[in-house]
Design a protein around this motif. Structure first.
Motif, PDB file in Angstrom:
ATOM      1  N   TRP A 110       6.524  -0.503   7.597  1.00 42.46           N
ATOM      2  CA  TRP A 110       6.462   0.821   6.983  1.00 42.46           C
ATOM      3  C   TRP A 110       7.844   1.241   6.507  1.00 42.46           C
ATOM      4  O   TRP A 110       8.855   0.922   7.133  1.00 42.46           O
TER       5      TRP A 110
ATOM      6  N   ASN B   9       3.802   0.748   2.681  1.00 40.96           N
ATOM      7  CA  ASN B   9       3.391  -0.185   3.729  1.00 40.96           C
ATOM      8  C   ASN B   9       3.184  -1.561   3.105  1.00 40.96           C
ATOM      9  O   ASN B   9       2.655  -1.656   1.980  1.00 40.96           O
TER      10      ASN B   9
ATOM     11  N   ARG C  95       0.831  -1.202   0.000  1.00 36.80           N
ATOM     12  CA  ARG C  95       0.000   0.000   0.000  1.00 36.80           C
ATOM     13  C   ARG C  95       0.863   1.249   0.000  1.00 36.80           C
ATOM     14  O   ARG C  95       1.988   1.230   0.504  1.00 36.80           O
ATOM     15  N   TRP C  96       0.315   2.314  -0.525  1.00 32.78           N
ATOM     16  CA  TRP C  96       0.870   3.655  -0.372  1.00 32.78           C
ATOM     17  C   TRP C  96      -0.073   4.464   0.502  1.00 32.78           C
ATOM     18  O   TRP C  96      -1.283   4.475   0.263  1.00 32.78           O
ATOM     19  N   TYR C  97       0.498   5.136   1.479  1.00 36.01           N
ATOM     20  CA  TYR C  97      -0.220   6.089   2.319  1.00 36.01           C
ATOM     21  C   TYR C  97       0.437   7.457   2.131  1.00 36.01           C
ATOM     22  O   TYR C  97       1.565   7.563   1.673  1.00 36.01           O
ATOM     23  N   ARG C  98      -0.283   8.489   2.550  1.00 33.45           N
ATOM     24  CA  ARG C  98       0.325   9.812   2.582  1.00 33.45           C
ATOM     25  C   ARG C  98      -0.189  10.586   3.783  1.00 33.45           C
ATOM     26  O   ARG C  98      -1.297  10.362   4.274  1.00 33.45           O
ATOM     27  N   GLN C  99       0.665  11.507   4.232  1.00 32.99           N
ATOM     28  CA  GLN C  99       0.322  12.330   5.385  1.00 32.99           C
ATOM     29  C   GLN C  99       0.763  13.753   5.130  1.00 32.99           C
ATOM     30  O   GLN C  99       1.961  14.029   4.996  1.00 32.99           O
TER      31      GLN C  99
ATOM     32  N   ARG D 289      -2.705  10.195   8.516  1.00 28.88           N
ATOM     33  CA  ARG D 289      -2.148   9.403   7.430  1.00 28.88           C
ATOM     34  C   ARG D 289      -3.283   8.664   6.725  1.00 28.88           C
ATOM     35  O   ARG D 289      -4.036   7.927   7.353  1.00 28.88           O
ATOM     36  N   ASP D 290      -3.400   8.861   5.440  1.00 31.08           N
ATOM     37  CA  ASP D 290      -4.504   8.295   4.663  1.00 31.08           C
ATOM     38  C   ASP D 290      -4.006   7.304   3.615  1.00 31.08           C
ATOM     39  O   ASP D 290      -2.935   7.499   3.025  1.00 31.08           O
ATOM     40  N   LEU D 291      -4.823   6.305   3.342  1.00 30.74           N
ATOM     41  CA  LEU D 291      -4.513   5.335   2.293  1.00 30.74           C
ATOM     42  C   LEU D 291      -4.683   5.988   0.923  1.00 30.74           C
ATOM     43  O   LEU D 291      -5.706   6.612   0.653  1.00 30.74           O
TER      44      LEU D 291
ATOM     45  N   TYR E 141       4.846  10.578   1.558  1.00 28.89           N
ATOM     46  CA  TYR E 141       4.270   9.326   1.078  1.00 28.89           C
ATOM     47  C   TYR E 141       5.010   8.151   1.707  1.00 28.89           C
ATOM     48  O   TYR E 141       6.247   8.096   1.681  1.00 28.89           O
ATOM     49  N   TYR E 142       4.233   7.229   2.253  1.00 25.45           N
ATOM     50  CA  TYR E 142       4.787   6.082   2.961  1.00 25.45           C
ATOM     51  C   TYR E 142       4.390   4.780   2.266  1.00 25.45           C
ATOM     52  O   TYR E 142       3.233   4.593   1.871  1.00 25.45           O
TER      53      TYR E 142
END
Length: 119
Positions: A109, A96, A35-39, A45-47, A93-94
């Protein structure tokens, strides 16, 4: 120890494109869903997007039609192609992933990569 390392962030003008990468390194593991998340500053932090091992994908409504998630299982790497970028896409961008190791499943992460979109 298995690690996730993101790369590809940077500064881009609105309407531009960036491609993020997330590489998993280590030994004796396999990778499940990624997955990619961003904050963004001051926000949760959102998917952004997800992809299964078989290649099924899902996206947040805000990025549908602009972002494309993919993965290369042979390289243990996931990508996020981001087109038509908007200033509101600015965030860290994270990456996961669910990692399957001898000791069990671990949700891991990356350290994050900054994406800044100027107007």
């Amino acid at each position: 120890q298995v690690q996730l390392v993101e790369s590809g962030g940077g500064l881009v003008q609105a309407g531009g494109s960036l491609r993020l990468s997330c590489a998993a390194s280590g030994s004796s593991f396999s990778i499940g869903p990624m997955r990619w998340y961003r904050q963004a500053p001051g926000k949760q932090r959102d998917l952004v997007a997800g992809i299964t091992g078989g290649g099924n994908t899902n996206y947040a409504d805000s990025v549908k039609g602009r972002f494309t998630i993919s993965r290369d299982n042979a390289k243990n790497t996931m990508y996020l192609q981001m087109n038509s970028l908007k200033p509101e896409d600015t965030a860290v961008y994270y990456c996961n992933a669910d990692l399957y190791t001898y000791w069990g499943t671990k949700n891991s992460w990356g350290q994050g990569t900054q994406v800044t979109v100027s107007s």
